[in-house]
Enzyme design. Structure first.
Site, PDB file in Angstrom:
ATOM      1  N   GLY A   1       0.772  -1.243   0.000  1.00 43.83           N
ATOM      2  CA  GLY A   1       0.000   0.000   0.000  1.00 43.83           C
ATOM      3  C   GLY A   1       0.798   1.283   0.000  1.00 43.83           C
TER       4      GLY A   1
ATOM      5  N   GLU B   1       4.156  -6.643   2.685  1.00 44.26           N
ATOM      6  CA  GLU B   1       4.192  -7.241   1.340  1.00 44.26           C
ATOM      7  C   GLU B   1       3.964  -6.103   0.346  1.00 44.26           C
ATOM      8  OE1 GLU B   1       1.237 -10.365   1.896  1.00 44.26           O
ATOM      9  OE2 GLU B   1      -0.353  -8.987   1.323  1.00 44.26           O
TER      10      GLU B   1
ATOM     11  N   GLY C   1       4.337  -3.886  -3.055  1.00 45.43           N
ATOM     12  CA  GLY C   1       4.463  -4.099  -4.495  1.00 45.43           C
ATOM     13  C   GLY C   1       4.971  -2.839  -5.165  1.00 45.43           C
ATOM     14  N   ARG C   2       4.045  -1.899  -5.358  1.00 43.89           N
ATOM     15  CA  ARG C   2       4.339  -0.674  -6.107  1.00 43.89           C
ATOM     16  C   ARG C   2       5.593   0.038  -5.589  1.00 43.89           C
ATOM     17  NH1 ARG C   2       0.382   2.017  -8.925  1.00 43.89           N
ATOM     18  NH2 ARG C   2      -1.120   0.799  -7.741  1.00 43.89           N
TER      19      ARG C   2
ATOM     20  N   CYS D   1      -7.202   3.593 -31.306  1.00 42.71           N
ATOM     21  CA  CYS D   1      -8.317   4.380 -31.855  1.00 42.71           C
ATOM     22  C   CYS D   1      -9.346   4.649 -30.758  1.00 42.71           C
ATOM     23  CB  CYS D   1      -8.981   3.614 -32.981  1.00 42.71           C
ATOM     24  SG  CYS D   1      -7.815   2.922 -34.114  1.00 42.71           S
TER      25      CYS D   1
ATOM     26  N   TYR E   1       2.720  -2.381 -11.926  1.00 40.64           N
ATOM     27  CA  TYR E   1       1.357  -2.278 -12.460  1.00 40.64           C
ATOM     28  C   TYR E   1       1.378  -1.467 -13.759  1.00 40.64           C
ATOM     29  CZ  TYR E   1       0.433  -3.531  -7.596  1.00 40.64           C
ATOM     30  OH  TYR E   1       0.445  -4.141  -6.360  1.00 40.64           O
TER      31      TYR E   1
END
Ligand SMILES: Cc1ncc(COP(=O)(O)O)c(C=O)c1O
Length: 402
Positions: free
Chosen positions: A234, A272, A274-275, A350, A379
């Site tokens: 987070g 844990e 991530g980002r 498009c 991500y």
């Protein structure tokens, strides 16, 4: 994390020199990744453990860089579990995520997953059946959807309100009573992951303190003996104001003070993330194919688009970028150029949703220049719809660790 822009830009210029058409690419700086994570691990208090949530970016070179540094990997699907075990036979793995199949629960036991993060009473009972069948004890955390007052505002909230994640707090008592008569399941503690995109170190410390006090209360009330609490991921990346990132120093120092209070002595804290681990090691590159003016707005059309790099559109921000001028121009006509204007950066799809940046001031940009988007390591490629319109995939390279 310190960005090594000189090295990254040099590698991009080198690739552009060798190309015979406009390029789009992902560049990953593994050396910067190693430095960043080493810094995180070295500044966490002793009883804290750092796991990497591989959903943020599960590329093998990224995982190989991280494996010797972190305490383990967090996976959220059977596919991620297979991928990790295929390449890392022994690394500690924890398994989260809603909607686990029986097959995935069985694989978790077979693959020696250290701890499963249980999302519902139903999942708990299914795991118990499987554990009984194979005659093993399965270690778990209960993921709880905790109501928290004044939870910071974030575009990605997983708890504290109606969500499909975790066990509702009112069902906890039932789960704990059930666990007392099910020795095939070992309760090791609790798991929380209430939000992503946290940018405020003090607010995150406050949230962790709330977890700590809540777990203490449960341990006393239900006479539990646990060994760790997983506080999820987070920690965010400030895409809108990249010069103002999460203040890790304040956080890690404040965490040491918080854990000194001994509210949960003998209990480890697991992260844990991530980002926050991988976002800053990745860059997405587009070369400008066209420049247009339309009803008062300027558009830079780059090679590539949101089918490679969906992060800005998914999070609703205008992504920061650098312009690398390219001097070569081999055409007999005037090179399109724009100076001291605001631009939108779009790709080759498009759809008006193919938007990577908007209302972004630029000093000068020409057709053929390179646009480099930092903070594209998490991500990013792995959440994008690669085959929409069947454009080719971007080039990809890694700046080595050494
Ligand atoms: C259970 C769980 N843990 C960890 C993470 C990683 O979160 P972040 O990338 O925000 O650190 C996620 C992301 O969705 C998650 O669902």
């Amino acid at each position: 994390m310190k960005l090594r822009l000189t090295e990254v830009f040099a590698s991009i210029r080198d690739a552009e020199d060798k190309a015979d058409e406009p390029i789009c690419a992902y560049v990953y700086d593994l050396k910067a990744l190693r430095q960043h994570v080493t810094g995180l691990v070295n500044t966490l208090p002793d009883n804290c453990k750092l796991f990497y949530a591989i959903k943020a970016n599960s590329d093998l070179p990224v995982l190989k860089t991280l494996a010797p540094l972190v305490n383990g990997f967090e996976v959220s699907s059977g596919g991620e579990l297979d991928w990790v075990r295929e390449h890392f036979a022994d690394i500690p793995v924890v398994f989260s995520g809603p909607g686990k199949l029986d097959r995935e629960l069985s694989s978790a036991i077979e693959y020696n997953v250290e701890c499963l993060h249980i999302e519902s009473f139903n999942e708990l009972q299914r795991l118990a059946e499987i554990a009984q069948r194979v005659g093993q004890v399965a270690a778990i955390l209960l993921r709880v959807n905790l109501p928290v007052d004044n939870l910071v505002k974030s575009s990605l909230i997983m708890g504290g309100k109606p969500t499909p994640f975790g066990i509702h707090i009112q069902q906890l008592k039932e789960c704990l009573s059930w666990l007392r008569v099910h020795p095939e399941i070992q309760l090791r503690g609790f798991h929380f992951h209430l939000l992503s995109h946290q940018l405020n170190a003090q607010a995150h410390l406050k949230l962790l303190e709330t977890y700590q006090l809540q777990v203490r209360q449960w341990c006393d009330e239900y006479d539990l003996n646990i060994d760790h609490v997983n506080v999820g991921g987070g920690i965010g990346i400030n895409y809108r104001q990249p010069e103002q990132q999460f203040d890790w120093e304040t956080f890690s120092t404040g965490l040491a003070t918080l854990l000194d209070n001994d509210v949960l002595s003998g209990v480890d804290i697991r992260f844990e993330l991530g980002r926050y681990i991988t976002a800053a090691c990745g860059y997405y590159v587009m070369q400008v194919i066209d420049i247009k003016h339309s009803y008062g707005k300027n558009f830079l059309i780059g090679r590539g688009g949101t089918h490679h790099f969906r992060t800005p559109y998914a999070q609703g921000h205008s992504h920061p970028f650098h312009v690398l001028p390219v001097h070569a121009w081999s055409h007999p006509y005037t090179r399109p150029k724009i100076s001291n204007e605001k631009v939108s950066i779009v790709g080759q799809l498009c759809t008006p949703k193919d938007l990577l940046a908007f209302d972004a001031p630029v000093k000068s940009v020409c057709c053929g220049d390179l646009l480099v988007f930092p903070y594209a390591g998490a991500y990013a490629w792995n959440i994008s719809h690669h085959d929409f319109l069947r454009h080719p995939y971007p080039m990809k390279w890694y700046l080595p660790v050494e």
